[in-house]
Design an enzyme around this catalytic site. Structure first.
Site, PDB file in Angstrom:
ATOM      1  CB  ALA A 183    -159.004  26.919  24.940  1.00 21.05           C
ATOM      2  CD  GLU A 203    -156.410  32.103  15.561  1.00 23.07           C
ATOM      3  OE1 GLU A 203    -156.270  31.091  14.641  1.00 23.07           O
ATOM      4  OE2 GLU A 203    -156.273  31.668  17.025  1.00 23.07           O
ATOM      5  NE  ARG A 260    -163.465  20.535  17.946  1.00 23.39           N
ATOM      6  CZ  ARG A 260    -162.982  20.562  19.161  1.00 23.39           C
ATOM      7  NH1 ARG A 260    -162.545  21.487  19.871  1.00 23.39           N
ATOM      8  NH2 ARG A 260    -162.962  19.509  19.814  1.00 23.39           N
ATOM      9  CE1 TYR A 294    -171.189  14.372  18.323  1.00 22.02           C
ATOM     10  CE2 TYR A 294    -170.041  12.581  19.034  1.00 22.02           C
ATOM     11  CZ  TYR A 294    -170.173  13.712  18.772  1.00 22.02           C
ATOM     12  OH  TYR A 294    -168.883  14.476  18.645  1.00 22.02           O
ATOM     13  CG  ASP A 306    -156.425  20.484  23.769  1.00 24.51           C
ATOM     14  OD1 ASP A 306    -156.913  19.853  24.694  1.00 24.51           O
ATOM     15  OD2 ASP A 306    -156.972  20.303  22.526  1.00 24.51           O
TER      16      ASP A 306
END
Length: 403
Positions: free
Chosen positions: A13, A32, A106, A216, A302
């Site tokens: 995000a 961060e 991810r 997957y 989120d």
């Protein structure tokens, strides 16, 4: 003089928010907590609604180098193993919605966004510095970081995730995310370690009573992501989301399932890999634009609208948020507070709808008794019509175009 947005959080995000702001002509300063940027976790599914936004940022080639493009979505009964329904992906999605449906690790998605951010001169990345305090949010936004630096910006975006420490200060809402009672077991295996019959370029979903599994391909099809979500007791330390999981406990939970599914699950420890456990938490669907922006402060991903993974749109909604943020920040004739208000107005209903549909899907996936029988019958009769989501995949991100 260029405007500057401060961004708290360097996950998907946060990186997407920085790219959106940069493409709007703003400077972006991202902070961060971690000293080294990385994104943990396993696989992510990206629908064409998300891929179109990545393409708009010039990331198509980078995405193609790391993602897989499944050709089919297949739903099976977790108990019997029989196919309930299937739907085409691949070229069919490109023709219908203008972009592919892709699956990606991810960490690879984060790396694509991070690399793109590093290439832009107006994005300044500050690892090892967590935003710890909001000192002012009136005429400018002022923050303090864990390195005791005080930084001013024209706007602030909170991208610090479901367990955001800053959300309450902005929204005046001290509530914690709610515990879903669902536990996600995740594993990643080389395709060569998967039982031969399940080495495929498909997204396969197994639906069972109070559980479901999905697997997957990721990393160009070289690896398979496997997720099993079961209902059960939740560990106490929810904020420490990644736990070493006990394979035996999971196998016991699936004792009544198809032998084919059990063979797939056993292939994880047989290959020397570990299951990681993620207790799922979310919030109720957001009720209005105030949940996504207040004054000069906005929320993205989120931090604003954590959702359950039953529509595979958590990362996707964060990227859509960032695309809408780009449009709003570029409205130079509006005051900054009004730009963020426009961002929130154009996003909150779509995010709320995805949150609500994700909860509903979870109930359908995990159905028992007559509801499960009705689900299986409907899937057999309607097939791909039930598995397609036109309002989601064709939507442009604003409430006007999707509801």
């Amino acid at each position: 003089m260029k405007k500057q947005v401060l961004i708290a959080g360097g996950g998907i995000a946060g990186m997407a928010a920085a790219l959106g702001a940069s493409h709007a002509g703003w400077d972006a300063r991202l902070f961060e907590r971690a000293a080294v940027f990385s994104e943990v976790g396993a696989g992510v599914q990206l629908g064409p609604n998300v891929v179109r936004r990545l393409q708009a940022w010039g990331l198509q080639k980078a995405l193609q180098q790391v993602a897989a493009v499944p050709q089919q979505l297949v739903a099976r009964s977790a108990l019997s193993g029989r196919v309930l329904a299937s739907a085409p992906l691949g070229q069919s999605m490109v023709e219908r919605y203008g972009a592919a449906y892709v699956t990606i690790h991810r960490a690879d998605l984060h790396a694509v966004l991070h690399s793109a951010a590093q290439e832009r001169a107006d994005i300044y990345i500050n690892p090892g510095q967590e935003v710890t305090e909001l000192l002012g949010t009136e005429r400018v936004t002022t923050i303090r970081t864990s390195a005791n630096k005080v930084v001013e910006g024209d706007a602030l975006m909170l991208a610090d995730g479901v367990w955001s420490k800053l959300r309450a200060a902005v929204l005046g809402d001290p509530s914690r995310p709610r515990v879903s009672g669902h536990l996600a077991y995740r594993a990643l295996l080389p395709m060569a370690d998967i039982p031969v019959g399940w080495r495929s370029n498909e997204v396969t979903v197994w639906l069972g009573p109070r559980m479901h599994a999905v697997h997957y391909p990721v990393r160009r099809g070289e690896m398979m992501n496997i997720v099993v979500i079961v209902e059960g007791p939740v560990p106490q330390d929810l904020e420490q989301w990644d736990h070493a999981a006990n394979a035996q406990v999971l196998e016991q939970a699936l004792a009544d399932c198809s032998s084919n599914l059990q063979d797939l699950i056993r292939s994880v420890p047989a290959a020397g890999a570990q299951w990681r456990l993620w207790p799922l938490s979310d919030r109720a669907p957001i009720q209005g634009p105030d949940a996504m922006a207040q004054g000069l402060v906005g929320l993205i991903g989120d931090a604003a609208h954590p959702m359950r993974p039953y529509l595979a749109q958590g990362a996707g909604m964060a990227i859509e948020d960032a695309a809408e943020l780009q449009r709003a920040l570029a409205m130079d004739d509006l005051d900054i507070g009004l730009r963020l208000r426009r961002y929130a107005l154009n996003r909150w209903e779509r995010n709320a709808r995805v949150q609500a549909r994700s909860i509903r899907n979870g109930n359908i996936f995990h159905a028992t008794g007559p509801v499960r029988w009705g689900r299986d019958l409907a899937m057999g009769m309607l097939g791909s019509r039930l598995m397609d989501v036109p309002w989601l995949y064709s939507g442009e991100g604003s409430s006007a175009s999707t509801l």
